[in-house]
Motif scaffolding. Structure first.
Motif, PDB file in Angstrom:
ATOM      1  N   PHE A   1       0.838  -1.194   0.000  1.00 29.35           N
ATOM      2  CA  PHE A   1       0.000   0.000   0.000  1.00 29.35           C
ATOM      3  C   PHE A   1       0.872   1.243   0.000  1.00 29.35           C
ATOM      4  CE2 PHE A   1      -2.796   3.013   2.515  1.00 29.35           C
ATOM      5  CZ  PHE A   1      -3.645   3.283   1.438  1.00 29.35           C
ATOM      6  N   CYS A   2       0.619   2.146  -0.961  1.00 26.85           N
ATOM      7  CA  CYS A   2       1.414   3.366  -1.069  1.00 26.85           C
ATOM      8  C   CYS A   2       0.598   4.431  -1.796  1.00 26.85           C
ATOM      9  CB  CYS A   2       2.723   3.094  -1.822  1.00 26.85           C
ATOM     10  SG  CYS A   2       3.816   4.523  -1.968  1.00 26.85           S
ATOM     11  N   GLY A   3       0.402   5.581  -1.172  1.00 26.94           N
ATOM     12  CA  GLY A   3      -0.245   6.707  -1.827  1.00 26.94           C
ATOM     13  C   GLY A   3      -1.639   6.427  -2.346  1.00 26.94           C
ATOM     14  N   GLY A   4      -2.442   5.684  -1.584  1.00 23.70           N
ATOM     15  CA  GLY A   4      -3.811   5.405  -1.992  1.00 23.70           C
ATOM     16  C   GLY A   4      -3.958   4.293  -3.009  1.00 23.70           C
ATOM     17  N   THR A   5      -2.885   3.537  -3.255  1.00 24.46           N
ATOM     18  CA  THR A   5      -2.917   2.455  -4.238  1.00 24.46           C
ATOM     19  C   THR A   5      -2.262   1.209  -3.662  1.00 24.46           C
ATOM     20  OG1 THR A   5      -2.807   4.022  -6.088  1.00 24.46           O
ATOM     21  CG2 THR A   5      -2.203   1.753  -6.566  1.00 24.46           C
ATOM     22  N   LEU A   6      -2.854   0.052  -3.969  1.00 22.39           N
ATOM     23  CA  LEU A   6      -2.224  -1.236  -3.676  1.00 22.39           C
ATOM     24  C   LEU A   6      -1.508  -1.715  -4.928  1.00 22.39           C
ATOM     25  CD1 LEU A   6      -4.688  -3.524  -1.648  1.00 22.39           C
ATOM     26  CD2 LEU A   6      -2.346  -2.935  -1.014  1.00 22.39           C
ATOM     27  N   TYR A   7      -0.260  -2.132  -4.771  1.00 23.08           N
ATOM     28  CA  TYR A   7       0.538  -2.605  -5.902  1.00 23.08           C
ATOM     29  C   TYR A   7       0.884  -4.077  -5.707  1.00 23.08           C
ATOM     30  CZ  TYR A   7       1.291   2.381  -6.881  1.00 23.08           C
ATOM     31  OH  TYR A   7       1.116   3.720  -7.156  1.00 23.08           O
ATOM     32  N   PHE A   8       0.736  -4.863  -6.783  1.00 25.10           N
ATOM     33  CA  PHE A   8       1.092  -6.277  -6.782  1.00 25.10           C
ATOM     34  C   PHE A   8       2.067  -6.542  -7.932  1.00 25.10           C
ATOM     35  CE2 PHE A   8      -3.153  -5.907  -5.085  1.00 25.10           C
ATOM     36  CZ  PHE A   8      -3.228  -6.817  -4.045  1.00 25.10           C
ATOM     37  N   THR A   9       3.129  -7.282  -7.679  1.00 19.58           N
ATOM     38  CA  THR A   9       3.940  -7.780  -8.787  1.00 19.58           C
ATOM     39  C   THR A   9       3.343  -9.098  -9.267  1.00 19.58           C
ATOM     40  OG1 THR A   9       5.469  -8.976  -7.339  1.00 19.58           O
ATOM     41  CG2 THR A   9       6.040  -6.702  -7.901  1.00 19.58           C
ATOM     42  N   VAL A  10       3.338  -9.285 -10.581  1.00 16.97           N
ATOM     43  CA  VAL A  10       2.842 -10.512 -11.196  1.00 16.97           C
ATOM     44  C   VAL A  10       3.956 -11.016 -12.106  1.00 16.97           C
ATOM     45  CG1 VAL A  10       1.044 -11.561 -12.618  1.00 16.97           C
ATOM     46  CG2 VAL A  10       0.479  -9.636 -11.111  1.00 16.97           C
ATOM     47  N   CYS A  11       4.602 -12.111 -11.712  1.00 17.34           N
ATOM     48  CA  CYS A  11       5.802 -12.591 -12.400  1.00 17.34           C
ATOM     49  C   CYS A  11       5.615 -14.030 -12.868  1.00 17.34           C
ATOM     50  CB  CYS A  11       7.020 -12.507 -11.482  1.00 17.34           C
ATOM     51  SG  CYS A  11       7.420 -10.834 -10.922  1.00 17.34           S
ATOM     52  N   GLU A  12       5.968 -14.270 -14.129  1.00 19.84           N
ATOM     53  CA  GLU A  12       5.898 -15.619 -14.677  1.00 19.84           C
ATOM     54  C   GLU A  12       7.066 -16.437 -14.155  1.00 19.84           C
ATOM     55  OE1 GLU A  12       4.414 -17.486 -18.934  1.00 19.84           O
ATOM     56  OE2 GLU A  12       5.375 -15.514 -18.882  1.00 19.84           O
ATOM     57  N   CYS A  13       6.785 -17.687 -13.818  1.00 16.30           N
ATOM     58  CA  CYS A  13       7.742 -18.498 -13.065  1.00 16.30           C
ATOM     59  C   CYS A  13       8.719 -19.258 -13.955  1.00 16.30           C
ATOM     60  CB  CYS A  13       6.998 -19.476 -12.153  1.00 16.30           C
ATOM     61  SG  CYS A  13       5.919 -18.655 -10.969  1.00 16.30           S
ATOM     62  N   TRP A  14       9.291 -18.585 -14.959  1.00 17.02           N
ATOM     63  CA  TRP A  14      10.392 -19.184 -15.698  1.00 17.02           C
ATOM     64  C   TRP A  14      11.209 -18.093 -16.373  1.00 17.02           C
ATOM     65  CZ3 TRP A  14       5.734 -21.953 -17.686  1.00 17.02           C
ATOM     66  CH2 TRP A  14       5.057 -21.228 -18.675  1.00 17.02           C
ATOM     67  N   ILE A  15      12.398 -18.482 -16.837  1.00 15.77           N
ATOM     68  CA  ILE A  15      13.336 -17.515 -17.419  1.00 15.77           C
ATOM     69  C   ILE A  15      12.730 -16.888 -18.665  1.00 15.77           C
ATOM     70  CG2 ILE A  15      15.611 -17.249 -18.486  1.00 15.77           C
ATOM     71  CD1 ILE A  15      16.570 -19.522 -16.673  1.00 15.77           C
ATOM     72  N   GLY A  16      12.819 -15.549 -18.755  1.00 16.70           N
ATOM     73  CA  GLY A  16      12.292 -14.841 -19.909  1.00 16.70           C
ATOM     74  C   GLY A  16      10.800 -14.654 -19.899  1.00 16.70           C
ATOM     75  N   GLY A  17      10.146 -14.935 -18.755  1.00 15.84           N
ATOM     76  CA  GLY A  17       8.704 -14.824 -18.670  1.00 15.84           C
ATOM     77  C   GLY A  17       8.234 -13.377 -18.561  1.00 15.84           C
ATOM     78  N   THR A  18       6.918 -13.201 -18.574  1.00 18.57           N
ATOM     79  CA  THR A  18       6.298 -11.877 -18.475  1.00 18.57           C
ATOM     80  C   THR A  18       6.265 -11.413 -17.022  1.00 18.57           C
ATOM     81  OG1 THR A  18       4.914 -12.337 -20.398  1.00 18.57           O
ATOM     82  CG2 THR A  18       4.193 -10.561 -18.928  1.00 18.57           C
ATOM     83  N   ASN A  19       6.566 -10.128 -16.799  1.00 13.96           N
ATOM     84  CA  ASN A  19       6.525  -9.536 -15.461  1.00 13.96           C
ATOM     85  C   ASN A  19       5.823  -8.188 -15.549  1.00 13.96           C
ATOM     86  OD1 ASN A  19       8.464 -11.548 -14.161  1.00 13.96           O
ATOM     87  ND2 ASN A  19       9.759 -10.682 -15.766  1.00 13.96           N
ATOM     88  N   VAL A  20       4.807  -7.964 -14.725  1.00 16.36           N
ATOM     89  CA  VAL A  20       4.058  -6.706 -14.726  1.00 16.36           C
ATOM     90  C   VAL A  20       3.748  -6.310 -13.286  1.00 16.36           C
ATOM     91  CG1 VAL A  20       3.009  -7.166 -16.984  1.00 16.36           C
ATOM     92  CG2 VAL A  20       1.787  -7.823 -14.890  1.00 16.36           C
ATOM     93  N   VAL A  21       3.194  -5.107 -13.137  1.00 14.94           N
ATOM     94  CA  VAL A  21       2.713  -4.634 -11.849  1.00 14.94           C
ATOM     95  C   VAL A  21       1.234  -4.282 -11.993  1.00 14.94           C
ATOM     96  CG1 VAL A  21       2.927  -2.875 -10.046  1.00 14.94           C
ATOM     97  CG2 VAL A  21       4.978  -3.746 -11.197  1.00 14.94           C
ATOM     98  N   ILE A  22       0.390  -4.821 -11.122  1.00 15.56           N
ATOM     99  CA  ILE A  22      -1.040  -4.526 -11.101  1.00 15.56           C
ATOM    100  C   ILE A  22      -1.304  -3.512 -10.000  1.00 15.56           C
ATOM    101  CG2 ILE A  22      -3.366  -5.450 -10.757  1.00 15.56           C
ATOM    102  CD1 ILE A  22      -2.138  -6.382 -13.343  1.00 15.56           C
ATOM    103  N   CYS A  23      -2.035  -2.444 -10.334  1.00  9.84           N
ATOM    104  CA  CYS A  23      -2.320  -1.362  -9.379  1.00  9.84           C
ATOM    105  C   CYS A  23      -3.818  -1.318  -9.082  1.00  9.84           C
ATOM    106  CB  CYS A  23      -1.889  -0.011  -9.956  1.00  9.84           C
ATOM    107  SG  CYS A  23      -0.254  -0.008 -10.718  1.00  9.84           S
ATOM    108  N   PHE A  24      -4.158  -1.155  -7.816  1.00  7.13           N
ATOM    109  CA  PHE A  24      -5.550  -1.062  -7.377  1.00  7.13           C
ATOM    110  C   PHE A  24      -5.739   0.251  -6.638  1.00  7.13           C
ATOM    111  CE2 PHE A  24      -8.639  -1.930  -3.850  1.00  7.13           C
ATOM    112  CZ  PHE A  24      -9.783  -2.047  -4.629  1.00  7.13           C
TER     113      PHE A  24
END
Length: 352
Positions: free
Chosen positions: A200-223
């Motif tokens: 929780f930071c500045g009125g937003t919840l942040y989650f990392t979403v990481c694919e579980c292998w080398i070279g996978g997709t990684n993003v951040v989801i904000c609520f």
């Protein structure tokens, strides 16, 4: 000071005493008990307690649960005190999922039940219901604690079940769960993606979403906790030649990420979020090869111009850097998720 009402003077003093002493102060007289029980007092006391000297490390093993102060001068833990869980459990099978302002959201692994717990006051609240709300499954669910604009403590529970996403919010104020809409990419529902706990930071919840292998997709989801809208932002541009791990940290209402990359050697970069974009703050040299099991226990600690990479067994790596000291201890990965938590001593209650 002589012209101030006695009530104001007492309030100014007691909102600065340690959390453990607030409970003792309630027994002084009925007037103090009433004052110290108000939500206004709790809110002011909490805001004045959120300093590094009040940080504590809670560690759970098979036999004990202990709380340690953090000694910033020597970069170490202080003497421990044993904590007794006030709720029923089996052999300390308690997972710490998220924490905010002294409250811990925990899961009882033998029943999957969620609880809110304040280790200092020992107060706790069961969040599970007969309607299947408040039950957590490891590796499929994500939890985030936050406070909305009305000062209501809430729990966001993201559930993945057989390719279907459900998002639920628990309100401490009304003591109930409700469903909210969230549409995201179908691939993020796969168990191949690891969702972090919410930060929780500045009125937003942040989650990392990481694919579980080398070279996978990684993003951040904000609520956005007030509009209850989700959005996706990019991950910092880290190399994808190894496993990628992003640990989010709120430091003085600024969001930072420790981005760990590597396989046999690990590199850690520190990033800060400005708008929707990540700015690199510093990089450390590659850490010499370490076992993957030790990697999962690593913590980061920044103070007095030095950046320490530590494990529960002691200091692993020291990096000298030219930046403001954070005076903060950052837990990561399995240390934060299942072996303990770093929290601040407050009197915030899990229930109204």
């Amino acid at each position: 000071m002589a012209d101030l009402p006695v009530h104001t003077i007492v309030l100014e003093i007691l909102t600065r005493v340690p959390a453990k002493d607030v409970g003792r102060s309630k027994s002084v007289c009925k007037q103090w008990y009433a004052l110290l029980s108000t939500q206004d007092f709790v809110r002011i006391h909490c805001s004045r307690s959120l300093v590094s000297s009040n940080q504590r490390v809670l560690l759970i093993d098979d036999l004990t649960c202990s709380v340690h102060p953090i000694i910033f001068q020597s970069n170490d833990y202080g003497p421990s005190s044993i904590v007794t869980f006030p709720f029923h459990h089996h052999n300390n099978d308690v997972s710490i999922l998220s924490h905010l302002n002294g409250l811990l959201c925990v899961c009882l692994n033998h029943t999957y039940e969620l609880l809110l717990w304040n280790p200092i006051t020992t107060a706790f609240k069961h969040l599970s219901t007969p309607y299947s709300h408040g039950f957590y499954i490891n590796n499929l669910d994500a939890i985030g604690l936050y406070v909305d604009a009305d000062d209501d403590y809430k729990v966001l529970h993201i559930k993945r079940r057989s390719g279907v996403l459900g998002v639920y919010v628990y309100s401490r104020e009304v003591d109930s769960w409700r469903n909210i809409p969230f549409i995201t990419r179908q691939e993020y529902l796969s168990p191949h993606f690891n969702w972090s706990a919410g930060t929780f930071c500045g009125g937003t919840l942040y989650f990392t979403v990481c694919e579980c292998w080398i070279g996978g997709t990684n993003v951040v989801i904000c609520f956005d906790v007030n509009s209850e809208q989700f959005k996706e932002i990019s991950f910092p541009p880290v190399p994808s030649t190894g496993m990628v791990q992003g640990v989010l940290v709120n430091e003085k209402n600024e969001l930072h990420m420790f981005a760990n990359t590597g396989m046999f050697e690990m590199t850690i970069d520190l990033w800060t979020l400005q708008g929707d974009y990540w700015i690199k703050v510093l990089s450390c040299p590659p850490i010499p090869p370490i076992s993957l099991s030790l990697w999962c226990d690593i913590t980061h600690y920044v103070t007095n111009g030095n950046w320490f990479v530590m494990t529960k067994l002691g200091k692993l790596f020291t990096i000298e850097m030219d930046m403001k000291p954070f005076e903060c201890f950052y837990p990561v990965t399995w240390f934060r998720g299942f072996k303990g938590a770093v929290f601040v001593e407050t009197i915030v209650s899990p229930s109204i």
